[in-house]
Scaffold this active site. Structure first.
Site, PDB file in Angstrom:
ATOM      1  N   HIS A  92       0.839  -1.201   0.000  1.00  0.00           N
ATOM      2  CA  HIS A  92       0.000   0.000   0.000  1.00  0.00           C
ATOM      3  C   HIS A  92       0.876   1.255   0.000  1.00  0.00           C
ATOM      4  CE1 HIS A  92      -4.110   1.530   0.456  1.00  0.00           C
ATOM      5  NE2 HIS A  92      -3.632   2.489   1.208  1.00  0.00           N
ATOM      6  N   THR A 102      -2.700   2.431  -4.916  1.00  0.00           N
ATOM      7  CA  THR A 102      -2.862   2.944  -3.556  1.00  0.00           C
ATOM      8  C   THR A 102      -3.714   4.212  -3.547  1.00  0.00           C
ATOM      9  OG1 THR A 102      -0.641   2.136  -3.100  1.00  0.00           O
ATOM     10  CG2 THR A 102      -1.579   3.705  -1.521  1.00  0.00           C
ATOM     11  N   GLU A 103      -4.783   4.205  -2.746  1.00  0.00           N
ATOM     12  CA  GLU A 103      -5.644   5.381  -2.574  1.00  0.00           C
ATOM     13  C   GLU A 103      -6.158   5.935  -3.904  1.00  0.00           C
ATOM     14  OE1 GLU A 103      -6.461   6.432   0.534  1.00  0.00           O
ATOM     15  OE2 GLU A 103      -5.218   4.896   1.438  1.00  0.00           O
ATOM     16  N   LEU A 104      -6.294   5.043  -4.877  1.00  0.00           N
ATOM     17  CA  LEU A 104      -6.736   5.426  -6.234  1.00  0.00           C
ATOM     18  C   LEU A 104      -5.881   6.538  -6.837  1.00  0.00           C
ATOM     19  CD1 LEU A 104     -10.639   5.194  -6.488  1.00  0.00           C
ATOM     20  CD2 LEU A 104      -8.906   3.414  -6.664  1.00  0.00           C
ATOM     21  N   TRP A 157      -8.229   9.496  -4.270  1.00  0.00           N
ATOM     22  CA  TRP A 157      -9.559   9.598  -3.655  1.00  0.00           C
ATOM     23  C   TRP A 157      -9.487  10.202  -2.255  1.00  0.00           C
ATOM     24  CZ3 TRP A 157     -11.849   3.923  -2.798  1.00  0.00           C
ATOM     25  CH2 TRP A 157     -11.157   3.291  -1.774  1.00  0.00           C
TER      26      TRP A 157
END
Lengths: 431, 393
Positions: free
Chosen positions: B109, B145-147, B299
């Protein structure tokens, strides 16, 4: 040997300390006692774990009700109740005990409190927004106690005790010596608290004599408070260590040099000058780490500042440290830097020297007046500071010399000399 | 048919313990084992186990009409193995139904897509391998990761053989267009984009239990009504959110599980709607347009950019500090050091250092195991220095 009866008024006392004041008070009281004087030392609140010294009687004004007559106690209780309830009603959120409660809740609590007014502490001590009322109450308590105390001289430490000192002078006619460990300018820079400044100024002008912890502070009193220099007697602080003679064993956990800043991370300690000097040092060498130990209102700003300058990875921050941790840090450090902008005295460079750590101090500190085996720079001259840091780290001979001579010099310091000077001041005042 | 595409992100970082300056050079243990275990078990009990049960029941009830997609990070799976094996079992049960798709992401991540192509490729490959081992699933869709998304990242994903990549459906890349269609990245033919419908997704993920929200309380019926309004205006409604929404961010007493149980039935009541996985949606439709994102979007926070992890200089120092060690770590050839290096890359460490206050800062604070962003930075930098010393730097 002398045998003055000294009525001393303090605000804090070891081991419950927030700064150097308590340590200095203990040193002064114990050395005066050792030399044959009798010291009655008034504090707003004791906690039971205070150290005991010969000829020093600590007096707890806040809980020892037998010190007062019934009428006096009634006066103090009604003042305490009034201050307490006023605080609750007008700033109900100032106290965590009452936060989140409605006015109705508080009113109900007040009714209960009035019935139980005997449980409200006469004095709490410490620091907080209640203390402005509390120092007035402390003055009244000191006035009552002073009337029942035999004394040659009153000796009051810093602004929290000034109303009490003035009250005692009025009550007994004994001369008042005020001892200035720090002025409002040392605490707050240029944005002084007007109440505190006015109280200091009034007291300086009305006290019989003033002791300051350095020439530096004497000059502040003359220039910023308009005090006549004839009544000011600079008496440097001393320091006495529990480990006489022994330099701590050096412990190296890291291979890099360690340069230490230790103290409150606030404006007057000059932490930003430390960071700026570090930046210049790091332009020359990279095998060095800068450790900032302590907390304060500039703590997070200093962390961000080093990161802004792109030197964050050379910095470490420890937050608040206890005595054992401070010792450990000294044992790891190659150099101690105190770049204070304004430091009435500053005891920690002496501690560092006692632990065999070379020291650089700013010339704007009282301690720079008493030690020789250190490097002195002006706090604003970061180029000079960086140069001296590099010099100590690279010049092994200089470093060793500073370690050994510094240690020897500090060992010779004791509270005896300042205590003798205090007795001389008392002698001028007592007929 | 209009697809409702549920995709849930499952992630737990390895949080660092308060790593003091005195630990540097002395103690090589950086992780807060107790805190990680406590949080993993707490979230398993509040979220993963009950939510997995709801999904399994729904799949049994609706058969092939109900499908979901997951991405589960490697750091989460490692912690399930140690602290909550029953959680891993319950995900395997979901995998065994054949109605669940698993996406690929970076195992740890991390923000590697922005800093090191080598690390990025290696971490994605390691995660793909993990999905095959744990769930017998070979991922063909990618979520970063986290869009975090940009033209370059889409190009890399296509290079690595992915058919689909997910991103946040914000106006900055969509302009006037709707997120409810399939798109393709500009200049990268051969890979498709699915965009999160952030209004509907955030109604569930962020606003569900907000009593000041005008639509509170949100019922399955009301939400299905909003979904049905898309009829005729799109081909897919992409509801992308953290899986921890169910039971952890929105607590059970908010009614979030009843909502989840009831929603599929309400949506399927409309004959034109069905549930599909990411890859099913991607394969069923041709792109209606292209997405052009020169600078990365994500995001996170209201800014939907990278400022949650690199908005201040502490974060930048920490990120620079870890990625500059890449060559030295690989030179050791030591798998244990490589593992620590990558666990220190996990984006959450930098998220905890964010000093963005106000409404977004609340979110940062909620997730942070430390008192302040500065503490997070101090402990990280101390650990990083110890790690550097171990590398002989």
């Amino acid at each position: 040997m002398s045998n003055y009866k000294i009525f001393m008024i303090g605000w804090e006392y070891p081991p419950r300390i927030t700064g150097g004041l308590a340590v200095a008070c203990e040193g002064i009281a114990s050395s005066l006692g050792r030399r044959g004087n009798s010291v009655r030392f008034l504090v707003p609140r004791m906690h039971g774990d205070e150290p005991v010294h010969e000829n020093v009687e600590l007096v707890d004004a806040g809980t020892r009700t037998e010190l007062y007559t019934t009428d006096e106690l009634e006066v103090l209780r009604s003042m305490a109740l009034h201050d307490f309830t006023t605080r609750q009603v007008f700033s109900p959120y100032a106290s965590s005990e009452y936060s989140g409660q409605s006015l109705v809740d508080i009113t109900e609590k007040l009714a209960v409190m009035q019935k139980q007014s005997r449980e409200i502490p006469l004095l709490r001590g410490g620091y907080g927004d209640w203390m402005y009322q509390e120092i007035e109450r402390y003055a009244r308590a000191a006035y009552f106690i002073a009337q029942k105390t035999e004394m040659d001289v009153i000796h009051a430490h810093d602004w929290m005790t000034f109303p009490a000192g003035l009250a005692c002078m009025n009550a007994t006619g004994a001369p008042l010596v005020v001892h200035v460990h720090a002025t409002e300018f040392d605490r707050s820079g240029e944005s002084v608290n007007q109440y505190v400044y006015d109280l200091e100024r009034y007291t300086f002008h009305h006290a019989t004599a003033i002791m300051t912890v350095s020439n530096y502070t004497k000059n502040v009193l003359v220039q910023r408070y308009g005090v006549s220099p004839e009544k000011i007697f600079p008496i440097h602080n001393a320091v006495e260590f529990e480990l006489p003679g022994a330099v701590l064993e050096r412990k190296k956990a890291l291979k890099d040099h360690i340069v230490l800043f230790l103290g409150r991370i606030t404006f007057q300690k000059g932490p930003d000058y430390f960071v700026r000097a570090a930046q210049l040092v790091l332009q020359q060498i990279q095998n060095v780490r800068f450790v900032m130990a302590g907390t304060g209102d500039m703590y997070s700003r200093m962390i961000e500042y080093a990161a802004d300058l792109g030197i964050g990875k050379f910095f470490h921050y420890t937050g608040f440290m206890n005595r054992a941790q401070v010792k450990r840090l000294y044992s790891m450090s190659d150099l101690y830097v105190m770049p204070s902008v304004s430091e009435p005295f500053g005891i920690s460079p002496l501690e560092a020297m006692m632990h065999g750590v070379p020291v650089i101090v700013s010339r704007q500190s009282g301690v720079s007046e008493v030690i020789q085996n250190c490097i002195k720079v002006d706090f604003w001259n970061v180029e000079e500071l960086a140069e001296q840091i590099l010099r100590v780290l690279h010049d092994t001979e200089l470093k060793q010399n500073m370690q050994q001579e510094g240690h020897r010099e500090v060992q010779a310091i004791s509270w005896d000399a300042p205590a003798e000077k205090m007795e001389q001041v008392y002698g001028r005042l007592v007929k | 048919m209009i697809a409702v595409c549920f995709y849930f992100e499952v992630h737990q970082p390895f949080r660092l313990r308060p790593y003091h300056f005195f630990d540097v050079g002395v103690d090589p243990h950086y992780l807060d084992e107790q805190k990680n275990r406590d949080i993993c078990r707490k979230v398993a009990n509040k979220c993963y186990l009950p939510a997995n049960k709801v999904l399994l029941d729904l799949i049994k009830l609706y058969g092939s009409d109900f499908r979901v997609s997951f991405s589960i990070t490697g750091t989460a799976i490692e912690q399930f193995r140690m602290y909550s094996p029953e959680t891993l079992d319950s995900f395997r049960k979901l995998a065994d139904t054949g109605q669940v798709e698993f996406l690929n992401e970076t195992y740890y991540h991390t923000l590697a897509s922005l800093y090191s192509e080598n690390e990025f490729r290696a971490q994605v490959a390691k995660h793909g391998q993990l999905m095959r081992e744990e769930f017998g699933y070979n991922p063909v869709a990618f979520r970063n990761t986290e869009l975090i998304y940009s033209n370059h990242i889409a190009w890399l994903a296509r290079e690595m053989g992915f058919q689909t990549i997910l991103l946040e459906g914000i106006e900055r890349v969509l302009d006037w267009r709707s997120p409810n269609h399939v798109y393709a990245p500009e200049h990268s033919p051969g890979i498709k984009c699915l965009l999160k419908n952030y209004r509907l997704s955030d109604d569930v993920a962020f606003r569900f239990s907000d009593r000041n929200w005008k639509d509170w309380p949100l019922t399955a019926e009301k939400f299905a009504g909003w979904v049905h309004q898309v009829a005729g205006n799109g081909t897919t409604i992409n509801l992308f959110m953290d899986y921890e929404t169910f039971g952890e961010h929105q607590w059970e007493d908010s009614g979030i599980f009843s909502f989840l149980k009831e929603l599929p039935g309400r949506i399927l009541r409309h004959p034109d709607f069905c549930f599909r996985t990411v890859t099913q949606v991607s394969r069923a439709h041709q792109p209606v347009g292209t997405i052009d994102a020169h600078s990365p979007i994500s995001w996170a926070d209201i800014e939907r950019d990278l400022s949650a992890w690199m908005g201040n200089s502490m974060q930048k120092e920490a990120i620079r500090g870890i990625y500059e060690l890449e060559e030295a770590v690989h030179a050791t050839g030591d798998p244990a050091l490589l593992d620590i290096f990558r666990k220190l890359q996990t984006s959450d460490h930098f998220y905890y250092m964010s000093t963005k206050y106000w409404s977004d800062g609340d979110v940062h604070k909620y997730f942070s195991p430390y008192g302040t962003p500065h503490d997070a930075y101090i402990y990280y930098m101390n650990a990083l220095h110890d790690f550097r010393e171990r590398l002989g730097m």
